[in-house]
Scaffold this motif. Structure first.
Motif, PDB file in Angstrom:
ATOM      1  N   LEU A   1       0.879  -1.167   0.000  1.00 20.99           N
ATOM      2  CA  LEU A   1       0.000   0.000   0.000  1.00 20.99           C
ATOM      3  C   LEU A   1       0.915   1.215   0.000  1.00 20.99           C
ATOM      4  O   LEU A   1       2.000   1.180   0.595  1.00 20.99           O
ATOM      5  CB  LEU A   1      -0.891   0.014   1.241  1.00 20.99           C
ATOM      6  N   GLU A   2       0.486   2.310  -0.637  1.00 21.70           N
ATOM      7  CA  GLU A   2       1.371   3.467  -0.766  1.00 21.70           C
ATOM      8  C   GLU A   2       0.591   4.768  -0.733  1.00 21.70           C
ATOM      9  O   GLU A   2      -0.528   4.850  -1.226  1.00 21.70           O
ATOM     10  CB  GLU A   2       2.125   3.358  -2.098  1.00 21.70           C
ATOM     11  N   ALA A   3       1.237   5.788  -0.158  1.00 21.78           N
ATOM     12  CA  ALA A   3       0.737   7.158  -0.191  1.00 21.78           C
ATOM     13  C   ALA A   3       1.953   8.068  -0.309  1.00 21.78           C
ATOM     14  O   ALA A   3       3.054   7.705   0.126  1.00 21.78           O
ATOM     15  CB  ALA A   3      -0.051   7.486   1.076  1.00 21.78           C
TER      16      ALA A   3
ATOM     17  N   GLY B   1      -5.077   6.497   6.806  1.00 27.26           N
ATOM     18  CA  GLY B   1      -4.168   6.813   7.912  1.00 27.26           C
ATOM     19  C   GLY B   1      -2.803   7.245   7.413  1.00 27.26           C
ATOM     20  O   GLY B   1      -2.181   8.163   7.970  1.00 27.26           O
ATOM     21  N   MET B   2      -2.312   6.601   6.355  1.00 24.72           N
ATOM     22  CA  MET B   2      -1.031   6.993   5.765  1.00 24.72           C
ATOM     23  C   MET B   2      -1.110   8.424   5.223  1.00 24.72           C
ATOM     24  O   MET B   2      -0.209   9.234   5.441  1.00 24.72           O
ATOM     25  CB  MET B   2      -0.648   6.012   4.644  1.00 24.72           C
ATOM     26  N   GLU B   3      -2.200   8.728   4.526  1.00 20.93           N
ATOM     27  CA  GLU B   3      -2.377  10.073   3.976  1.00 20.93           C
ATOM     28  C   GLU B   3      -2.465  11.113   5.081  1.00 20.93           C
ATOM     29  O   GLU B   3      -1.876  12.196   4.984  1.00 20.93           O
ATOM     30  CB  GLU B   3      -3.607  10.113   3.068  1.00 20.93           C
ATOM     31  N   GLU B   4      -3.174  10.786   6.157  1.00 19.59           N
ATOM     32  CA  GLU B   4      -3.264  11.717   7.291  1.00 19.59           C
ATOM     33  C   GLU B   4      -1.896  11.916   7.938  1.00 19.59           C
ATOM     34  O   GLU B   4      -1.515  13.038   8.274  1.00 19.59           O
ATOM     35  CB  GLU B   4      -4.277  11.201   8.317  1.00 19.59           C
ATOM     36  N   THR B   5      -1.150  10.841   8.103  1.00 19.30           N
ATOM     37  CA  THR B   5       0.199  10.947   8.663  1.00 19.30           C
ATOM     38  C   THR B   5       1.065  11.858   7.805  1.00 19.30           C
ATOM     39  O   THR B   5       1.742  12.760   8.327  1.00 19.30           O
ATOM     40  CB  THR B   5       0.845   9.545   8.775  1.00 19.30           C
TER      41      THR B   5
END
Length: 150
Positions: free
Chosen positions: A5-7, A136-140
């Motif tokens: 998974l990636e952001a 969650g990755m995008e928010e981080t």
């Protein structure tokens, strides 16, 4: 479940400034919406063991990890001991600052059976679980951006 998974995000700050934010694991609760605490035993360095407290909704649970890549101003990665996933932050210099790519990679052996079952029963199924992880990755990354651009 996909292997990765990636952001990603572009930040108007130098890799050194972004690195200062990301590599201070005491700040992870400020950056990650699911991290309550992250402690690197013996300091943040290659091979360091971390103890973590995480929270998703009302569920609070401990995890541990080992830092598997620590390349100053470039890469920070840690492998979760419980599920064998690797979380990586890759910093790439750009003309206007830094591009940060966060990935979550599943071990070639796959996720442990207990986790696959828990995802189905307690986390809304695989599709919702993965969507929540990416959100969650995008928010981080957005929080890293705000902190680094201050």
């Amino acid at each position: 479940m996909p292997n990765t998974l990636e952001a990603s995000i572009d930040i108007a700050a130098s890799p050194e400034k972004v690195w200062a934010v990301l590599s201070d694991l005491r700040r992870m609760p400020e950056l990650s919406p699911t991290t309550v605490k992250m402690i690197a035993l013996g300091g943040v360095r290659d091979g360091a063991f971390t103890v973590n407290v995480n929270k998703v909704g009302w569920k609070v649970y401990p995890t541990t990890s080992r830092i598997v890549r620590f390349d100053a101003n470039r890469t920070l990665a840690f492998r979760m001991n419980e599920n064998r996933t690797v979380w990586t932050y890759l910093l790439e210099p750009t003309a206007t600052g830094t591009r940060v790519v966060e990935t979550r990679t599943v071990d070639p052996k796959g996720l442990p059976g207990w986790l696959t079952a828990a995802i189905k029963v307690a986390m809304g199924g695989e599709q919702k679980f993965e969507a929540d992880l990416v959100a969650g990755m995008e928010e981080t990354l957005n929080r890293v951006k705000v902190a680094a651009e201050r």
